[in-house]
Motif scaffolding. Structure first.
Motif, PDB file in Angstrom:
ATOM      1  N   SER A 202       0.822  -1.217   0.000  1.00 54.87           N
ATOM      2  CA  SER A 202       0.000   0.000   0.000  1.00 54.87           C
ATOM      3  C   SER A 202       0.855   1.266   0.000  1.00 54.87           C
ATOM      4  CB  SER A 202      -0.964   0.002   1.182  1.00 54.87           C
ATOM      5  OG  SER A 202      -0.256  -0.013   2.404  1.00 54.87           O
ATOM      6  N   MET A 203       1.984   1.281   0.714  1.00 54.54           N
ATOM      7  CA  MET A 203       2.839   2.470   0.738  1.00 54.54           C
ATOM      8  C   MET A 203       3.440   2.728  -0.641  1.00 54.54           C
ATOM      9  SD  MET A 203       6.080   3.438   3.165  1.00 54.54           S
ATOM     10  CE  MET A 203       5.121   3.168   4.633  1.00 54.54           C
ATOM     11  N   PHE A 204       3.892   1.670  -1.308  1.00 51.78           N
ATOM     12  CA  PHE A 204       4.425   1.812  -2.662  1.00 51.78           C
ATOM     13  C   PHE A 204       3.348   2.361  -3.605  1.00 51.78           C
ATOM     14  CE2 PHE A 204       4.643  -0.034  -6.915  1.00 51.78           C
ATOM     15  CZ  PHE A 204       5.820   0.522  -7.370  1.00 51.78           C
ATOM     16  N   LEU A 205       2.139   1.813  -3.536  1.00 46.89           N
ATOM     17  CA  LEU A 205       1.076   2.233  -4.445  1.00 46.89           C
ATOM     18  C   LEU A 205       0.716   3.708  -4.251  1.00 46.89           C
ATOM     19  CD1 LEU A 205      -1.149  -0.964  -4.314  1.00 46.89           C
ATOM     20  CD2 LEU A 205       0.312  -0.197  -6.210  1.00 46.89           C
ATOM     21  N   LYS A 206       0.825   4.207  -3.023  1.00 43.37           N
ATOM     22  CA  LYS A 206       0.549   5.628  -2.770  1.00 43.37           C
ATOM     23  C   LYS A 206       1.641   6.523  -3.338  1.00 43.37           C
ATOM     24  CE  LYS A 206      -1.841   4.803   1.566  1.00 43.37           C
ATOM     25  NZ  LYS A 206      -1.680   4.764   3.004  1.00 43.37           N
ATOM     26  N   MET A 207       2.884   6.036  -3.355  1.00 43.50           N
ATOM     27  CA  MET A 207       4.025   6.874  -3.725  1.00 43.50           C
ATOM     28  C   MET A 207       4.550   6.616  -5.131  1.00 43.50           C
ATOM     29  SD  MET A 207       6.237   6.647  -0.205  1.00 43.50           S
ATOM     30  CE  MET A 207       7.551   7.607  -0.924  1.00 43.50           C
ATOM     31  N   LYS A 208       4.086   5.571  -5.809  1.00 46.69           N
ATOM     32  CA  LYS A 208       4.744   5.112  -7.029  1.00 46.69           C
ATOM     33  C   LYS A 208       4.837   6.165  -8.135  1.00 46.69           C
ATOM     34  CE  LYS A 208       1.045   2.649  -9.480  1.00 46.69           C
ATOM     35  NZ  LYS A 208       1.214   3.043 -10.853  1.00 46.69           N
ATOM     36  N   ASP A 209       3.866   7.071  -8.212  1.00 45.83           N
ATOM     37  CA  ASP A 209       3.898   8.077  -9.270  1.00 45.83           C
ATOM     38  C   ASP A 209       4.901   9.192  -8.997  1.00 45.83           C
ATOM     39  OD1 ASP A 209       1.972   6.693 -10.715  1.00 45.83           O
ATOM     40  OD2 ASP A 209       0.333   7.715  -9.680  1.00 45.83           O
ATOM     41  N   ARG A 210       5.398   9.262  -7.782  1.00 42.96           N
ATOM     42  CA  ARG A 210       6.383  10.295  -7.431  1.00 42.96           C
ATOM     43  C   ARG A 210       7.792   9.727  -7.240  1.00 42.96           C
ATOM     44  NH1 ARG A 210       2.241  11.183  -3.718  1.00 42.96           N
ATOM     45  NH2 ARG A 210       3.614  10.678  -1.986  1.00 42.96           N
ATOM     46  N   MET A 211       7.947   8.423  -7.391  1.00 42.99           N
ATOM     47  CA  MET A 211       9.234   7.787  -7.140  1.00 42.99           C
ATOM     48  C   MET A 211      10.162   7.936  -8.328  1.00 42.99           C
ATOM     49  SD  MET A 211       8.039   4.305  -5.242  1.00 42.99           S
ATOM     50  CE  MET A 211       9.691   3.785  -4.799  1.00 42.99           C
ATOM     51  N   LYS A 212      11.448   7.924  -8.023  1.00 43.34           N
ATOM     52  CA  LYS A 212      12.486   7.913  -9.046  1.00 43.34           C
ATOM     53  C   LYS A 212      13.319   6.658  -8.874  1.00 43.34           C
ATOM     54  CE  LYS A 212      12.733  12.790  -9.815  1.00 43.34           C
ATOM     55  NZ  LYS A 212      13.465  14.003  -9.705  1.00 43.34           N
ATOM     56  N   ALA A 213      14.066   6.345  -9.916  1.00 43.36           N
ATOM     57  CA  ALA A 213      14.944   5.178  -9.860  1.00 43.36           C
ATOM     58  C   ALA A 213      15.907   5.323  -8.692  1.00 43.36           C
ATOM     59  CB  ALA A 213      15.712   5.037 -11.168  1.00 43.36           C
ATOM     60  N   SER A 214      16.288   4.210  -8.128  1.00 41.65           N
ATOM     61  CA  SER A 214      17.252   4.237  -7.035  1.00 41.65           C
ATOM     62  C   SER A 214      18.514   3.516  -7.461  1.00 41.65           C
ATOM     63  CB  SER A 214      16.672   3.563  -5.785  1.00 41.65           C
ATOM     64  OG  SER A 214      16.643   2.170  -5.965  1.00 41.65           O
ATOM     65  N   ILE A 215      19.551   3.713  -6.675  1.00 41.93           N
ATOM     66  CA  ILE A 215      20.790   2.980  -6.881  1.00 41.93           C
ATOM     67  C   ILE A 215      20.850   1.879  -5.842  1.00 41.93           C
ATOM     68  CG2 ILE A 215      23.288   3.115  -6.642  1.00 41.93           C
ATOM     69  CD1 ILE A 215      23.267   5.615  -8.158  1.00 41.93           C
ATOM     70  N   THR A 216      21.186   0.689  -6.283  1.00 40.27           N
ATOM     71  CA  THR A 216      21.304  -0.455  -5.389  1.00 40.27           C
ATOM     72  C   THR A 216      22.682  -1.073  -5.578  1.00 40.27           C
ATOM     73  OG1 THR A 216      18.950  -0.889  -5.634  1.00 40.27           O
ATOM     74  CG2 THR A 216      20.290  -2.669  -4.758  1.00 40.27           C
ATOM     75  N   THR A 217      23.342  -1.322  -4.475  1.00 39.77           N
ATOM     76  CA  THR A 217      24.619  -2.034  -4.497  1.00 39.77           C
ATOM     77  C   THR A 217      24.386  -3.397  -3.878  1.00 39.77           C
ATOM     78  OG1 THR A 217      25.791   0.051  -4.212  1.00 39.77           O
ATOM     79  CG2 THR A 217      27.036  -1.963  -3.792  1.00 39.77           C
ATOM     80  N   ILE A 218      24.736  -4.430  -4.610  1.00 42.88           N
ATOM     81  CA  ILE A 218      24.557  -5.792  -4.123  1.00 42.88           C
ATOM     82  C   ILE A 218      25.928  -6.395  -3.869  1.00 42.88           C
ATOM     83  CG2 ILE A 218      23.694  -8.101  -4.702  1.00 42.88           C
ATOM     84  CD1 ILE A 218      21.596  -6.716  -6.459  1.00 42.88           C
ATOM     85  N   SER A 219      26.074  -6.980  -2.693  1.00 44.74           N
ATOM     86  CA  SER A 219      27.329  -7.651  -2.372  1.00 44.74           C
ATOM     87  C   SER A 219      27.014  -8.944  -1.636  1.00 44.74           C
ATOM     88  CB  SER A 219      28.232  -6.747  -1.531  1.00 44.74           C
ATOM     89  OG  SER A 219      27.566  -6.360  -0.342  1.00 44.74           O
ATOM     90  N   PHE A 220      28.000  -9.813  -1.550  1.00 43.73           N
ATOM     91  CA  PHE A 220      27.825 -11.097  -0.890  1.00 43.73           C
ATOM     92  C   PHE A 220      28.674 -11.142   0.365  1.00 43.73           C
ATOM     93  CE2 PHE A 220      26.690 -11.763  -5.287  1.00 43.73           C
ATOM     94  CZ  PHE A 220      25.498 -12.469  -5.162  1.00 43.73           C
ATOM     95  N   THR A 221      28.104 -11.723   1.412  1.00 41.62           N
ATOM     96  CA  THR A 221      28.815 -11.849   2.676  1.00 41.62           C
ATOM     97  C   THR A 221      29.717 -13.080   2.605  1.00 41.62           C
ATOM     98  OG1 THR A 221      27.123 -13.234   3.697  1.00 41.62           O
ATOM     99  CG2 THR A 221      26.830 -10.836   3.892  1.00 41.62           C
ATOM    100  N   PRO A 222      30.723 -13.161   3.489  1.00 45.07           N
ATOM    101  CA  PRO A 222      31.597 -14.349   3.487  1.00 45.07           C
ATOM    102  C   PRO A 222      30.826 -15.658   3.691  1.00 45.07           C
ATOM    103  CG  PRO A 222      32.554 -12.612   4.833  1.00 45.07           C
ATOM    104  CD  PRO A 222      31.176 -12.149   4.442  1.00 45.07           C
ATOM    105  N   GLU A 223      29.675 -15.592   4.371  1.00 44.79           N
ATOM    106  CA  GLU A 223      28.881 -16.796   4.620  1.00 44.79           C
ATOM    107  C   GLU A 223      27.979 -17.152   3.431  1.00 44.79           C
ATOM    108  OE1 GLU A 223      28.355 -13.920   6.722  1.00 44.79           O
ATOM    109  OE2 GLU A 223      30.185 -14.478   7.779  1.00 44.79           O
TER     110      GLU A 223
END
Length: 148
Positions: free
Chosen positions: A10-31
């Motif tokens: 529901s929070m996404f649906l309320k805000m989706k028209d005002r959102m911009k792309a984000s930057i995501t960094t993905i990394s892996f832990t030693p485990e």
């Protein structure tokens, strides 16, 4: 870059028209776990947060906890390991369980072919096309700090 998202949150649906792309960094832990760091542009600043997931024992499937009551399942639906990944996240909350599909791309723009792959997955996850946001390009954070 998170360039497109579909969700019944529901929070996404309320805000989706005002959102911009984000930057995501993905990394892996030693485990063998997965760490995702997000930078989301909001009204007056950039919101930074991190999600941690543990390996489930199944390839491409990770599990995370947000407090005691909120479990998350993250599944890599499709990827070419270089240019894009489509992720499915199920948030098992007692108050508001929800499902999210995210398209992550190396570039700020997703190709039409990759967007089509996302569109085809939306109904298979119990979502509808009106829950989709193709996120516009990002620029600098509103507080002027930039992205790097």
């Amino acid at each position: 870059h998170v360039t497109a998202t579909a969700s019944n949150c529901s929070m996404f649906l309320k805000m989706k028209d005002r959102m911009k792309a984000s930057i995501t960094t993905i990394s892996f832990t030693p485990e063998g776990g997965l760490a995702m760091k997000f930078v989301w542009p909001l009204l007056d600043k950039c919101q930074k947060f991190e999600l941690l997931f543990q390996q489930s024992g199944q390839a491409g499937h990770y599990m995370g906890m947000c407090g005691q009551q909120h479990k998350r399942d993250l599944l890599v639906m499709e990827t070419d390991y270089n240019h894009y990944a489509i992720l499915h996240e199920a948030h098992h909350s007692q108050t508001e369980p929800n499902t999210t599909l995210q398209l992550l791309t190396q570039e700020q723009n997703a190709s039409p072919q990759v967007l089509q792959k996302l569109m085809e997955l939306i109904p298979t996850m119990g979502l509808t096309k009106d829950m989709l946001a193709i996120l516009p390009k990002l620029g600098e954070c509103p507080d002027g700090t930039g992205w790097h």
